[in-house]
Write a protein that holds these residues in place. Structure first.
Motif: not given
Length: 186
Positions: A132, A135, A137, A168, A170
């Motif tokens: 989680n 991301n 960034d 992850k 994306y």
């Protein structure tokens, strides 16, 4: 006693439809009867053999679990890996063993346990919930990491797998946290 009627039946062996003269007839011919009998005898023998084998295997495993010193074959059975892998671990000094002769190498049970404890302590365990935190960034894409650290994609994936680093998806990219890769390549 003869019967004046015929009954349509399905043979238990060949599954063909036949006319039976009694209601208890199971087979269309003596040949099907004999073949089914032989098949049942064969399966019975196989079942008996399987149960004997399972009993021997469980006794062997119980025997291995009770020993303090194990041979390489017993160690490989206990760890569910090949004996070549156990020998490789011994050669790399990852697993302590004593070589009595060319054909007799023993491994202490304590050394096997300590091998796992050492590797669990030294492994970079990553919390599975960290996905989680990943991301766009704070992460590299796989292509950015390949260019930055100047390695092949296969090497990068091996490092990610070896150090248990979370990645992850994306969109069409795969993201890996910058801090995890920077920690490894510093």
């Amino acid at each position: 006693m003869s019967s004046n009627f015929t009954v349509k039946r399905i043979c238990d062996y060949c599954k063909n439809v036949f006319d039976a003269k009694t209601t208890k007839t199971k087979y269309c011919s003596h040949i099907c009867n004999s073949r089914d009998y032989k098949l049942k005898q064969k399966t019975k023998k196989i079942e008996v053999s399987d149960t004997e084998t399972k009993l021997k295997v469980t006794n062997y495993v119980i025997d291995i679990n009770s020993k303090d010193f194990l041979t390489v074959n017993e160690t490989s059975t206990l760890l569910n890996m090949s004996s070549k892998t156990v020998y490789r671990l011994i050669e790399q000094n990852e697993l302590n063993a004593f070589n009595f002769s060319i054909r007799k190498t023993l491994v202490r049970r304590k050394d096997i346990d300590s091998y796992f404890e050492r590797n669990l302590i030294n492994s970079d365990y990553v919390n599975p919930n960290r996905e989680n935190e990943i991301n766009i960034d704070n992460s590299y894409t796989i292509n950015e990491a390949i260019e930055k650290f100047n390695i092949s994609s296969g090497a990068l994936y091996n490092i990610i797998k070896k150090h248990n680093i979370q990645k992850k998806k994306y969109g069409k990219f795969t993201l890996v946290k910058k801090e995890d890769l920077n920690k490894i390549f510093e």
